[in-house]
Design a protein around this motif. Structure first.
Motif, PDB file in Angstrom:
ATOM      1  N   LEU A 188      68.245 116.504 127.155  1.00 40.50           N
ATOM      2  CA  LEU A 188      69.130 117.383 128.348  1.00 40.50           C
ATOM      3  C   LEU A 188      69.978 116.934 129.033  1.00 40.50           C
ATOM      4  N   ASN A 189      71.019 116.038 129.003  1.00 40.37           N
ATOM      5  CA  ASN A 189      71.377 115.926 128.994  1.00 40.37           C
ATOM      6  C   ASN A 189      73.243 116.710 128.345  1.00 40.37           C
ATOM      7  N   GLU A 190      74.634 116.872 128.983  1.00 37.26           N
ATOM      8  CA  GLU A 190      75.665 117.450 128.133  1.00 37.26           C
ATOM      9  C   GLU A 190      77.149 117.255 128.834  1.00 37.26           C
ATOM     10  N   GLY A 191      77.628 116.738 128.409  1.00 35.17           N
ATOM     11  CA  GLY A 191      79.324 116.754 129.413  1.00 35.17           C
ATOM     12  C   GLY A 191      79.788 115.600 128.633  1.00 35.17           C
ATOM     13  N   TYR A 230      82.940 115.225 123.716  1.00 32.55           N
ATOM     14  CA  TYR A 230      81.549 116.517 124.470  1.00 32.55           C
ATOM     15  C   TYR A 230      79.877 116.655 123.362  1.00 32.55           C
ATOM     16  N   THR A 231      78.922 116.429 124.149  1.00 31.40           N
ATOM     17  CA  THR A 231      78.257 115.532 123.986  1.00 31.40           C
ATOM     18  C   THR A 231      76.877 116.695 124.659  1.00 31.40           C
ATOM     19  N   LYS A 232      76.073 116.784 123.801  1.00 33.15           N
ATOM     20  CA  LYS A 232      75.038 116.879 124.094  1.00 33.15           C
ATOM     21  C   LYS A 232      73.886 116.032 123.794  1.00 33.15           C
ATOM     22  N   GLU A 233      73.044 115.750 124.831  1.00 39.13           N
ATOM     23  CA  GLU A 233      71.578 114.913 123.611  1.00 39.13           C
ATOM     24  C   GLU A 233      70.445 115.329 124.918  1.00 39.13           C
ATOM     25  N   HIS A 269      85.608 123.432 125.114  1.00 34.31           N
ATOM     26  CA  HIS A 269      84.749 123.434 126.657  1.00 34.31           C
ATOM     27  C   HIS A 269      86.401 123.285 127.500  1.00 34.31           C
ATOM     28  N   LYS A 281      82.641 112.616 127.121  1.00 37.31           N
ATOM     29  CA  LYS A 281      82.350 111.740 127.162  1.00 37.31           C
ATOM     30  C   LYS A 281      83.716 110.933 126.512  1.00 37.31           C
ATOM     31  N   ALA A 319      84.990 119.502 120.243  1.00 37.69           N
ATOM     32  CA  ALA A 319      83.852 120.442 120.503  1.00 37.69           C
ATOM     33  C   ALA A 319      84.622 120.537 122.005  1.00 37.69           C
TER      34      ALA A 319
END
Length: 107
Positions: A84-87, A79-82, A12, A89, A8
């Motif tokens: 509304l937050n993503e970015g 790269y994580t999406k939790e 990106h 890690k 992931a």
């Protein structure tokens, strides 16, 4: 010594580099900051410094200066999406704790 990157995160980084139109990879470093003492710093890299260490995983070059490598050895970039937050890690085995906001860590 090794730095790894998940699929992931690699996807990106490759997309960002492609959109940017230049760059040889990403530079990962640590700096003194935050409530826990150290913070991650990540930016695009266009060139290598003489003493940089380069780790390549899934087609992405991760460039680290020797001073930061001591704190980053063994780190996995994800790269994580939790919600509304993503970015990005950082799963760092050297971190002994993190601050409440997640912006800094201690070793």
């Amino acid at each position: 010594m090794a730095i790894t990157i998940t699929e992931a995160a690699a996807k990106h980084v490759q997309q960002f580099l492609s959109n940017r139109g230049k760059g040889i990879g990403i530079r990962l470093a640590v700096r003194t900051s935050g409530c826990s003492g150290m913070a991650y710093e990540m930016e695009f890299a266009d060139e290598l410094d003489e003493d940089d260490q380069v780790f390549e995983d899934l087609g992405v070059k991760v460039i680290i200066d020797p001073k930061s490598l001591v704190y980053l050895d063994g780190t996995e970039i994800d790269y994580t999406k939790e919600g509304l937050n993503e970015g990005f890690k950082f799963n760092n085995p050297n971190a002994k704790g993190e601050c409440g906001c997640g912006e800094s860590f201690q070793v």
